[in-house]
Structure formats: structure tokens, C-alpha cells
Design an enzyme around this catalytic site. Structure first.
Site, mmCIF file in Angstrom:
data_model
loop_
_atom_site.group_PDB
_atom_site.id
_atom_site.type_symbol
_atom_site.label_atom_id
_atom_site.label_comp_id
_atom_site.label_asym_id
_atom_site.label_seq_id
_atom_site.Cartn_x
_atom_site.Cartn_y
_atom_site.Cartn_z
ATOM 1 C CB SER A 66 7.181 -5.659 5.910
ATOM 2 O OG SER A 66 7.449 -4.643 4.956
ATOM 3 C CG ASP A 102 0.317 2.386 0.267
ATOM 4 O OD1 ASP A 102 0.034 3.595 0.371
ATOM 5 O OD2 ASP A 102 1.215 1.838 0.935
ATOM 6 C CE LYS A 136 6.650 -6.088 2.191
ATOM 7 N NZ LYS A 136 5.869 -5.539 1.077
#
Length: 510
Positions: A252, A390, A274
Site C-alpha cells: 500500500s 506480520d 491507505k
């Protein structure tokens, strides 16, 4: 009497003519001006330009007027400029079927040819155009010319070379082939084929770049469709203005903006947009996080790769909504429009909060940050039913004495086939970071995994083989869990609407 006796000396040059009477400078200038005007009168009556009629009218009878002289000089300059312009136009167009006209740049309209200059080129005469390109010599249709030893076939090197030079005119308009006027150029077949292939490859490459630019989000930039969506948000009053890019990643691009207003809910004064990248080569394995997610498995199989990007944005919105309900510090979702997610800004006065890896923290603050991260990981797994997948010091911000979690678009539920593997990777990243920062209270990766998941997998005693054995235990547990899910069927995992937000309905438009 005295004067009669004076003898005049004899000139050695013979008889001397009497001197002409002296004239004043005014008389000389008037005579020259009269001759000049006489010559001009023989030229200007042939012009049909209105300016010539003005110069020859009765009002211009006074030849000493500087204004009249200036007009005549300007008119003569304009005629010479037009002649040069027409020659340049002839040279520029050549034999091209599509010609470019310089008519708008001419100074005198309309133009009439005159015999005053031999260098002028007739506007319509192309029979004897000195700038016309010489056509290459071609062989007859039978394939050869000449007789005996002087025979020339179509495979002759010079003939082929001239043909190849002429064929270069058929290249794309963007290819600059140069000007070979008056030059007998010969291109070999090898050189011509190489140039032709190069032009073909360049055309295909430029077409791909243009398509990619029109349909994909690039680094720190947006495609026209995304830009239009952002403009609509500003026009609708959701945003006051968009200030610029503050962060980029593999999935992104994040922009800072000033918030506006919404009817349903208030908009923070500072927000972020975003924009999920529509390029599919940046994050090729993103489907690994979403195709086995039971919340989206039915929709994922029916979407093309570009529409999956919108599903990715929806997934982050639902994950953030769960985390906000559990009071985990994270951005607040404001609006979702296709692949653009509007969230609250973590920072102050257009300055984003630093990442945990860049934050300058003391020993006590670093210790506090570790316990905050441990508590948030337990909340996500046990209360939100999520695994970050993540988590690292790059996806945690330090703001107002607290750790904030961001980038949860890849977060999955624990029933995902690889959820425990992702959780173990998160624990390894967190444990390694805090141990390097000197936090003595930081747990090992195995202790942290058991503390977050609530499982009690034994820690192998052998340090060299510990990680491999621990991961094998995790994979065995995941395999048993997957077999259990397949036996009971996917109806067991009913998706509720507790996440809030818009319903998961595929977009009808592209």
C-alpha cells in the site's frame, strides 16, 4: 596689361575639365531618395496586400516621412520572411502524405509570387523541388535488370540497401530516422532487420508502460481511477485536502489528509488514506493470507486478481473493527471506498508517530513496551480471535507512551491452516527485537508462543534442533485441526456480523 603677360602653366595630364559646381548635402540626399522611391514604385504595385495599397495612396506622397519608410522596410522584411518560411515548409514535409502547414506563421497574406527573386519556390510546384528526397532505384518486376555482365538482380547489395533506407520511412512516428537529404544511404539487411525489431519492441514496451500507468498504483503515486476516488472524497466534504505521501510499503501507499465531515460519524481532524496497490507483482503471495480465511473463502474463488485488492481492504477494516472493540490501540476506521481505506492518523501536527524500531526509549519505557505488546498479542488471539501474521517493530508505533498496532490487512483467524506458523513467526520477531534492545524480561520465542496461544508445547532441550522440533509440533497440530475442520464441514464456522462495517458484497463495477 599686367594680366595679359601672365602665362598659364600647362597640365601634364592634358586638358582639365572645369570643376562641377558644388552642391549642398541636402540636395544630394534628396536625389538619392528620389531614385530609391522610383525603384520601389516599380515593385510594390504588383502586390495585392492591403499594406501595399496603403503605401501607394495619395496620403503617402511625402517621401521624407519616417513612418512611410519604416512601413516599406517592414513590408520588404515580411516578404523575405515568408519566402524563407515556405522553403522551410517544403523541406520539412518532403514526400510525406501528411504535411504540416506554416501558414499561420506568415507575415503577409495572401501571398502572390513575383519575379523579383530567382530563389523563390513555387507553392504548388513539386516537379522540380530541390528539397524533394530522391527515390531509390528499383528493379523491374521480373527481378533483374541489365544484360550479360551488367545484370543486376533484386538481391544486389546496393539495391537492397537503398530499399531498406526507403523502408525506414514506414517506421513509427516516434522513431527518429534522421535526414538523409542528398545522401546515397544504403542499409544492409542485417542492420535494417535489427532496427525494425528494435522499433517493434519499443512500441510494445511503451504500450505496456502506458497500460501499467493507467491501471496500476505506482510508488508514491496513484492511477487515474484511484485519483478520481480521492477527488470525490474531497468534493463530498469527507476530506478537506490531501497533503501528500507519508509511507510506502509492499502492499500500500499511505497519504496524509485533513478530515472533513460525515453525516453518520465525526471525522478526525487528521486522517490517513491507505491506498492498496493494484500492481500484482509487489506482494505476490498475498492470496496465502486470504484464500484460506473462512470469512472470505467463498468470495475469493469468484474474484479476479484485481478485485481481490478490494477484498484485502475490507479485511483490514473488519480486523481493525474487532481490535477497537477489544480496546487495543490501533487506527479507527472512518470510511472504506473500494481499495481506499480512510483511518485516523496516529501522530500530531502532520508528523506521524515513529515506528518502534526508530523510537528513542529508555530502559523502563522499553520494558513497558514489551509488556504492552505481550498483552496486545494475547488480546488479539484470545478476544479478537486474530493472529497479526506480520508483527514486527516495523508495524508498531510509539505514540503518547503507548504501542499502537498497524497493518492488519493480512491478519487471520486461529482456525486458518497456517495460523500457528504465522503466530510463531510473530513471536520470533518480537522476542528477537526486545532481546536486542536489552530487555531482560523479554521471553524466548517458545515461552512467548505458549503465553499468547495458551498452548503448552514442550520446549526441546537441544538448542540447535529446538526450533525445528517446535515448528514440527506446530505443523502436526495444524494438520490435526485441518482434518477436524474438513470432517465437520465449513458450516461449523459461521461468519457473524459482529465486525460491523458494510456487508461483504462484491462490487458490480470494475
Amino acid at each position: 596689361m599686367d594680366q595679359i603677360g601672365v602665362v598659364t602653366p600647362k597640365s601634364p595630364w592634358g586638358h582639365v575639365a572645369p570643376a562641377a559646381p558644388a552642391c549642398s548635402l541636402t540636395d544630394v540626399m534628396s536625389e538619392q531618395l528620389a531614385n530609391q522611391l522610383t525603384e520601389e514604385d516599380n515593385v510594390f504595385p504588383t502586390l495585392t496586400d492591403p499594406a501595399a495599397d496603403l503605401l501607394l495612396s495619395d496620403e503617402v506622397s511625402e517621401t521624407t516621412s519616417d513612418q512611410v519608410l519604416a512601413k516599406m522596410l517592414q513590408l520588404q522584411f515580411d516578404r523575405e520572411f515568408d519566402d524563407q518560411l515556405r522553403r522551410e515548409e517544403k523541406r520539412f514535409n518532403g514526400d510525406s502524405k501528411v504535411s504540416i502547414s506554416f501558414e499561420n506563421y506568415r507575415m503577409v497574406h495572401p501571398y502572390e509570387d513575383s519575379d523579383s527573386s530567382e530563389d523563390e519556390v513555387d507553392w504548388q510546384d513539386t516537379k522540380h523541388d530541390p528539397y524533394k528526397a530522391d527515390k531509390p532505384q528499383t528493379t523491374p518486376r521480373r527481378g533483374f535488370s541489365g544484360k550479360g555482365k551488367n545484370i543486376t538482380t533484386k538481391h544486389d547489395a546496393e539495391t537492397c540497401g537503398r530499399k531498406n533506407t526507403a523502408r525506414m520511412d514506414n517506421f513509427a512516428p516516434g522513431v527518429h530516422i534522421g535526414d538523409g537529404l542528398g545522401m546515397d544511404l544504403k542499409l544492409s539487411n542485417q542492420v535494417y532487420n535489427s532496427l525494425k525489431q528494435h522499433c517493434y519492441n519499443e512500441q510494445r514496451r511503451s504500450a505496456r508502460l502506458h497500460e501499467k500507468k493507467e491501471h496500476s498504483t505506482a510508488e508514491q503515486a496513484v492511477d487515474p481511477r484511484t485519483r478520481l476516488l480521492m477527488y470525490k472524497m474531497v468534493n463530498a466534504g469527507v476530506l478537506e485536502n490531501i497533503n501528500g505521501c507519508i509511507s510506502t510499503g509492499k502492499e500500500s501507499v499511505v497519504f496524509h489528509a485533513d478530515g472533513g465531515s460525515l453525516e453518520e460519524q465525526p471525522v478526525p481532524s487528521e486522517v490517513v488514506l491507505k491506498v492498496f496497490k493494484t500492481t500484482l507483482n509487489e506482494f505476490k503471495n498475498r492470496d496465502r493470507y486470504i484464500k484460506d480465511d473462512y470469512r472470505f473463502i467463498d468470495r475469493f474463488s469468484k474474484l479476479n486478481p484485481r478485485k481481490v485488492i478490494r477484498l484485502w481492504a475490507e479485511k483490514e477494516m473488519h480486523n481493525l473493527t474487532r481490535m477497537r472493540k477489544a480496546e487495543i490501540p490501533c487506527p479507527e476506521v472512518v470510511l472504506l471506498k473500494k481499495h481506499i481505506l480512510v483511518m485516523s492518523f496516529i501522530g500530531k501536527d502532520h508528523i506521524p508517530a515513529p515506528k518502534l524500531k526508530d523510537a528513542k526509549l529508555g530502559s523502563e519505557e522499553m520494558k513497558s513496551a514489551f509488556y504492552q505488546v505481550l498483552h496486545m498479542m494475547q488480546q488479539m488471539y484470545q478476544e479478537c480471535n486474530l493472529v497479526h501474521a506480520d508483527l514486527s517493530e516495523y508495524n508498531m508505533l510509539w505514540h503518547e507512551g503507548k504501542v499502537w498496532l498497524i497493518d492488519v490487512s493480512q491478519s487471520i483467524e486461529p482456525r486458518h491452516p497456517h495460523a500457528l506458523e504465522f503466530l510463531f513467526r510473530d513471536c520470533r520477531n518480537v522476542s528477537t527485537f526486545f532481546q536486542k534492545r536489552g530487555v531482560s524480561e523479554a521471553m524466548t520465542v517458545y515461552e512467548l508462543f505458549n503465553a499468547v496461544s495458551g498452548m503448552n508445547i514442550p520446549i526441546p532441550p537441544d538448542e540447535d534442533e529446538a526450533e525445528a522440533e517446535f515448528i514440527s509440533e506446530i505443523m502436526a497440530y495444524e494438520k490435526r485441526n485441518e482434518d477436524h475442520v474438513q470432517r465437520r464441514g465449513k458450516k461449523t464456522f459461521h461468519v457473524t456480523s459482529e465486525d460491523g462495517g458494510p456487508p461483504l458484497i462484491p462490487d458490480s463495477d470494475d
